[in-house]
Design a protein around this motif. Structure first.
Motif, PDB file in Angstrom:
ATOM      1  N   ARG A 166     -14.506  50.205 -90.767  1.00  0.00           N
ATOM      2  CA  ARG A 166     -15.220  50.687 -91.945  1.00  0.00           C
ATOM      3  C   ARG A 166     -14.699  50.096 -93.246  1.00  0.00           C
ATOM      4  O   ARG A 166     -15.215  50.384 -94.319  1.00  0.00           O
ATOM      5  N   ASP A 167     -13.658  49.290 -93.150  1.00  0.00           N
ATOM      6  CA  ASP A 167     -13.172  48.633 -94.366  1.00  0.00           C
ATOM      7  C   ASP A 167     -13.831  47.267 -94.548  1.00  0.00           C
ATOM      8  O   ASP A 167     -13.462  46.508 -95.428  1.00  0.00           O
ATOM      9  N   ARG A 168     -14.800  46.949 -93.686  1.00  0.00           N
ATOM     10  CA  ARG A 168     -15.503  45.677 -93.842  1.00  0.00           C
ATOM     11  C   ARG A 168     -16.948  45.944 -94.284  1.00  0.00           C
ATOM     12  O   ARG A 168     -17.598  46.860 -93.797  1.00  0.00           O
ATOM     13  N   LEU A 169     -17.417  45.108 -95.197  1.00  0.00           N
ATOM     14  CA  LEU A 169     -18.763  45.295 -95.749  1.00  0.00           C
ATOM     15  C   LEU A 169     -19.834  45.198 -94.652  1.00  0.00           C
ATOM     16  O   LEU A 169     -20.797  45.959 -94.648  1.00  0.00           O
ATOM     17  N   ASP A 170     -19.631  44.267 -93.698  1.00  0.00           N
ATOM     18  CA  ASP A 170     -20.614  44.096 -92.607  1.00  0.00           C
ATOM     19  C   ASP A 170     -20.921  45.421 -91.924  1.00  0.00           C
ATOM     20  O   ASP A 170     -22.044  45.699 -91.552  1.00  0.00           O
ATOM     21  N   SER A 192     -10.411  37.138 -94.905  1.00  0.00           N
ATOM     22  CA  SER A 192      -9.828  38.444 -94.611  1.00  0.00           C
ATOM     23  C   SER A 192      -8.379  38.540 -95.049  1.00  0.00           C
ATOM     24  O   SER A 192      -7.877  39.621 -95.313  1.00  0.00           O
ATOM     25  N   ARG A 193      -7.684  37.388 -95.112  1.00  0.00           N
ATOM     26  CA  ARG A 193      -6.265  37.421 -95.483  1.00  0.00           C
ATOM     27  C   ARG A 193      -6.061  37.429 -96.987  1.00  0.00           C
ATOM     28  O   ARG A 193      -5.015  37.799 -97.481  1.00  0.00           O
ATOM     29  N   ASP A 194      -7.097  37.035 -97.715  1.00  0.00           N
ATOM     30  CA  ASP A 194      -6.992  36.906 -99.163  1.00  0.00           C
ATOM     31  C   ASP A 194      -7.035  38.301 -99.813  1.00  0.00           C
ATOM     32  O   ASP A 194      -8.061  38.978 -99.810  1.00  0.00           O
ATOM     33  N   GLU A 195      -5.873  38.741-100.377  1.00  0.00           N
ATOM     34  CA  GLU A 195      -5.733  40.086-100.952  1.00  0.00           C
ATOM     35  C   GLU A 195      -6.809  40.377-102.003  1.00  0.00           C
ATOM     36  O   GLU A 195      -7.451  41.414-102.015  1.00  0.00           O
ATOM     37  N   HIS A 196      -6.979  39.395-102.877  1.00  0.00           N
ATOM     38  CA  HIS A 196      -7.903  39.547-103.978  1.00  0.00           C
ATOM     39  C   HIS A 196      -9.320  39.773-103.446  1.00  0.00           C
ATOM     40  O   HIS A 196     -10.042  40.674-103.878  1.00  0.00           O
ATOM     41  N   ARG A 197      -9.664  38.956-102.459  1.00  0.00           N
ATOM     42  CA  ARG A 197     -11.003  39.075-101.861  1.00  0.00           C
ATOM     43  C   ARG A 197     -11.190  40.413-101.178  1.00  0.00           C
ATOM     44  O   ARG A 197     -12.252  41.019-101.234  1.00  0.00           O
ATOM     45  N   ARG A 198     -10.120  40.869-100.502  1.00  0.00           N
ATOM     46  CA  ARG A 198     -10.200  42.149 -99.788  1.00  0.00           C
ATOM     47  C   ARG A 198     -10.444  43.281-100.780  1.00  0.00           C
ATOM     48  O   ARG A 198     -11.274  44.156-100.544  1.00  0.00           O
ATOM     49  N   ALA A 199      -9.721  43.256-101.885  1.00  0.00           N
ATOM     50  CA  ALA A 199      -9.881  44.300-102.896  1.00  0.00           C
ATOM     51  C   ALA A 199     -11.320  44.301-103.403  1.00  0.00           C
ATOM     52  O   ALA A 199     -11.950  45.346-103.562  1.00  0.00           O
ATOM     53  N   LYS A 200     -11.826  43.092-103.614  1.00  0.00           N
ATOM     54  CA  LYS A 200     -13.204  42.960-104.092  1.00  0.00           C
ATOM     55  C   LYS A 200     -14.190  43.531-103.075  1.00  0.00           C
ATOM     56  O   LYS A 200     -15.165  44.191-103.424  1.00  0.00           O
ATOM     57  N   GLU A 201     -13.904  43.254-101.788  1.00  0.00           N
ATOM     58  CA  GLU A 201     -14.798  43.727-100.740  1.00  0.00           C
ATOM     59  C   GLU A 201     -14.813  45.254-100.703  1.00  0.00           C
ATOM     60  O   GLU A 201     -15.874  45.871-100.595  1.00  0.00           O
ATOM     61  N   LEU A 202     -13.620  45.862-100.835  1.00  0.00           N
ATOM     62  CA  LEU A 202     -13.551  47.323-100.800  1.00  0.00           C
ATOM     63  C   LEU A 202     -14.349  47.928-101.953  1.00  0.00           C
ATOM     64  O   LEU A 202     -15.018  48.945-101.814  1.00  0.00           O
ATOM     65  N   LYS A 203     -14.285  47.254-103.095  1.00  0.00           N
ATOM     66  CA  LYS A 203     -15.030  47.737-104.251  1.00  0.00           C
ATOM     67  C   LYS A 203     -16.530  47.632-103.973  1.00  0.00           C
ATOM     68  O   LYS A 203     -17.308  48.542-104.278  1.00  0.00           O
ATOM     69  N   LYS A 204     -16.910  46.513-103.376  1.00  0.00           N
ATOM     70  CA  LYS A 204     -18.330  46.311-103.038  1.00  0.00           C
ATOM     71  C   LYS A 204     -18.827  47.386-102.078  1.00  0.00           C
ATOM     72  O   LYS A 204     -19.929  47.897-102.216  1.00  0.00           O
TER      73      LYS A 204
END
Ligand code: ZN
Lengths: 328, 421
Positions: free
Chosen positions: A21-25, B15-27
């Motif tokens: 659930r932590d993935r947008l997909d 998936s390993r990129d911290e910055h990207r992950r944070a952005k994804e969680l926000k999205k």
């Protein structure tokens, strides 16, 4: 590159799907969820791990997608009912022997209301017509044991529509005059098989043309494509192969090369099968890869039914054995 | 859950990129917030422009969310496309000014005229909103050309035009759509949805009041003035003659579906049909000798041969020339076989030539077994048991060659070989 089927990886992969659930997909695919459960569950059964998903939670989830007012099922709770998900829900319950958990009469009512005067079925009340939906309807009704006595359903009309989707190349399209496509061929041949009229509907010439069109889908790398001049894709290991199995022409392609191709699309680290080598795996390609391997007689897998894409022992119990008694 | 063509290594890097992950969680948070707001509005059966705007935003993020398309249609029917717009619905400036002008009119006109102008206002308002809806869908279709739900919604919108607007105005919508399909097919000449959609748009122009998508309700009442079959046939000619068009299976397929109707609308007689078949065979001969490895051409060639030899159904003629005599069929087959044998000299390893030879010689044999028609004027060539044996040997040689050059399908060839014994 893996040369064997990584069964335990795939089981773990499928079990982990609901935890992502932590993935947008995960969130962007809630419109597929119930089919996702069917894909995962069927993979697990074919991999001989039938209890890897908790039974009661699975039943609860199916019930949460059910709309008591119409009798149809949606993809997730709060999603509108549609024939695609109604079939997935019934397939799940049939596989885990829990069909009595749902009001079968009401589901039959939902399906019957979607048939059009020309025999075709709409996917939902908004009216999209596609030969796929004839398959969904007939498959659902037959799994509920109601193909012969569903009030308001004309199986003959449905068959007539499917046959109008037949093309000169032996394949079937999504509507009359539409180009042949392997996915559509699976659903149309499947619908004719479920209705029990395939043999008398197609001539020997037509079956040979169809078989030829299908076997030409195999590309030099062993994979299958869905239409001429297109790329190979693991999901066609199912649409093409199941159709070939249904018309008795599996021996027209190279088994070893296809097995090798499917195995090469596995994610060796995290489990699951992708559309092509090196791509991200998903549960859709996982089930169609595994089911394809099962049709090819890959060792250690449970037998799959090419008509239903469900374990053969389940469809024997629910559909075929019953039918044998009826016809003899 | 069902993805195509996403590279695993790229995905892993992301998936390993911290910055990207944070952005994804926000999205995820934003998306879920929006989705639950829209779903709540639906549960509360809110049919207003604010709710419509919510569906616009949500569908741009996720056009696969079919339930939201359903909700959007419900809202549109209750608001912008409603005959009597409910109070409190703020319409776009154009419609608002129409309304003011209407109110002025109502004061000093007789009721019949008022009704007419109310209707005219509704028509222009609906036209505007239908156009806005199509404009909203266009970029989505470009980004997600394979998403069924967008195509469906677009059709629904056009069908509303047919339902709501006067025939000429609705007709303009479908005509413009045809232009758009042309553009989309130019970008992707094999787009499955595109071709399907084209046939649907065409049939809506030809038979303006047809409503289902099943393609089956095409009444035979087509008058020749509204028929587009000539235009569509010319379109496939243009497609197959364009760059790379020869390999366009979709275009050849469509051509095969148009021809029977084309010939019946042209009211072609026996001779014209024969000539037409000869022209098609000639077109194929030219193409095949340029590129004998193209399976799309062989599909079409096979259709020409089969439909005109062994499966002529005179009630629903799929054949170009359904009234050929046995002798004419034999001549045609023999000529095609000769051509293919010449071609084989230049391309000894081409499996499609070999496959066609095996099949057509088989067909020749079958037609020969048909009863002779006493009125058949075609002179039949001498045919002896030796000739027959020679044909059998030829087929064995070709099949053995096929087994060696196309081993993946050897099961198929071996099966035919066994049938020859
Ligand atoms: Zn795929």
């Amino acid at each position: 590159m893996a040369s064997t089927l990584l069964t335990s990886k795939h089981v773990a992969y499928i079990q982990s799907l609901d935890t992502k659930r932590d993935r947008l997909d995960y969130h962007l695919t809630s419109h597929l969820r119930l089919s996702g459960v069917y894909w995962g569950l069927t993979s697990l059964h074919l991999l001989n791990h039938p209890t890897a998903l908790p039974r009661s939670e699975t039943i609860d989830f199916v019930k949460s997608c059910y709309h008591p007012s119409s009798g149809g099922l949606g993809a997730s709770p709060g999603h509108d009912p549609h024939l695609l998900y109604t079939l997935s829900g019934i397939q799940i319950l049939a596989t885990i022997d829990a069909l009595d958990e749902i009001d079968g009469d009401k589901v039959v009512e939902y399906v019957s209301k979607l048939q059009n005067p020309d025999g075709s079925f709409s996917g939902d009340e908004w009216g999209e017509v596609d030969s796929r939906f004839v398959y969904c309807a007939l498959s659902t009704l037959s799994l509920l044991g109601r193909l012969g006595d569903a009030p308001g359903v004309s199986a003959e009309g449905a068959v007539g529509f499917v046959l109008r989707c037949l093309n000169a190349d032996g394949g079937f399209g999504m509507a009359p005059a539409a180009e042949s496509h392997a996915g559509q061929i699976f659903t149309c041949v499947g619908a004719l098989k479920i209705a029990g009229v395939f043999e008398k509907s197609l001539s020997e010439d037509q079956v040979n043309l169809l078989g030829d069109w299908l076997c030409e889908r195999q590309l030099p790398n062993g994979g299958l494509n869905g239409r001429p001049e297109k790329l190979e894709d693991v999901c066609y290991s199912w649409w093409v192969l199941s159709s070939m199995a249904m018309i008795g022409k599996l021996q027209w392609i190279d088994r070893e090369k296809l097995v090798e191709f499917i195995l090469s699309c596995q994610d060796e680290e995290n489990g699951g099968i992708a559309d092509r080598k090196g791509d991200v795996a998903d549960v859709f390609h996982t089930v169609f890869g595994v089911a394809g391997l099962s049709l090819l007689g890959y060792e250690g897998l449970k037998e799959v039914d090419p008509v239903y894409c469900m374990p053969k022992d389940v469809t024997d119990r629910i559909v075929w054995n019953h039918r044998k008694i009826l016809t003899t | 859950m069902a993805s195509h063509g996403i590279s695993r290594s790229e995905y892993a890097t992301q998936s390993r990129d911290e910055h990207r992950r944070a952005k994804e969680l926000k999205k995820i948070e934003e998306y879920n917030q929006l989705a639950s707001t829209v779903q709540e509005q639906r549960l509360a059966t809110e049919h207003n422009l604010e709710a419509l705007e919510g569906t616009t935003r949500l569908l741009r993020l996720n056009p696969e969310y079919y339930t939201i398309w359903n909700y959007r249609r419900e809202i549109l029917q209750q608001t912008l496309l409603a005959k009597h717009s409910p109070p409190g619905i703020a319409l776009s400036p154009t419609s608002a000014s129409t309304r003011t002008c209407l109110e002025d009119n109502e004061a000093n006109q007789d009721p019949e005229e008022v009704a007419t102008s109310v209707h005219a206002a509704y028509t222009s308002r609906a036209t505007l909103h239908l156009k806005e809806e199509l404009a909203f869908l266009l970029p989505l279709l470009s980004s997600f050309p394979k998403c069924y739900w967008i195509w469906n919604h677009r059709l629904w919108t056009l069908q509303r035009a047919t339902e709501i607007l006067p025939a000429d105005k609705a007709g303009n919508f479908w005509q413009e759509e045809l232009g758009l399909v042309g553009l989309m097919l130019r970008r992707d000449v094999r787009n499955f949805h595109g071709w399907m959609y084209r046939r649907f748009v065409i049939s809506n122009i030809e038979f303006p009041r047809r409503k289902s998508l099943s393609g089956d309700e095409v009444e035979n009442s087509s008058s020749r003035d509204t028929s587009l079959v000539e235009q569509e046939f010319a379109y496939t000619t243009k497609m197959v003659q364009g760059v790379g068009g020869m390999s366009n299976y979709s275009a050849w397929h469509n051509r095969s579906k148009l021809i029977p109707r084309l010939l019946s609308e042209r009211k072609c007689g026996r001779q014209e049909r024969m000539d037409f078949l000869e022209d098609e065979l000639e077109l194929l001969k030219r193409n095949i000798s340029t590129n004998p490895h193209d399976q799309s051409l062989w599909f079409y060639h096979r259709w020409l041969i089969y439909s005109n030899t062994i499966t002529p159904d005179r009630d629903t003629p799929n054949a170009i020339s359904p009234f050929m005599s046995r002798g004419t069929k034999l001549l045609m087959l023999a000529a095609e076989i000769d051509t293919l044998q010449d071609l084989l000299e230049a391309h000894a390893e081409c499996k499609y030539i070999l496959k066609a030879l095996v099949e057509y010689v088989g067909l020749l044999q079958r037609v020969r077994e048909d009863p002779r028609d006493p009125e058949d004027v075609e002179e039949e060539e001498e045919w002896t048991a030796d000739d027959e044996e020679k044909r059998r040997v030829d087929r064995r040689v070709w099949l053995a060659k096929l087994v060696s050059i196309d081993p993946m399908r050897k099961g198929r060839y071996q099966e035919i070989l066994r049938g020859l014994d």
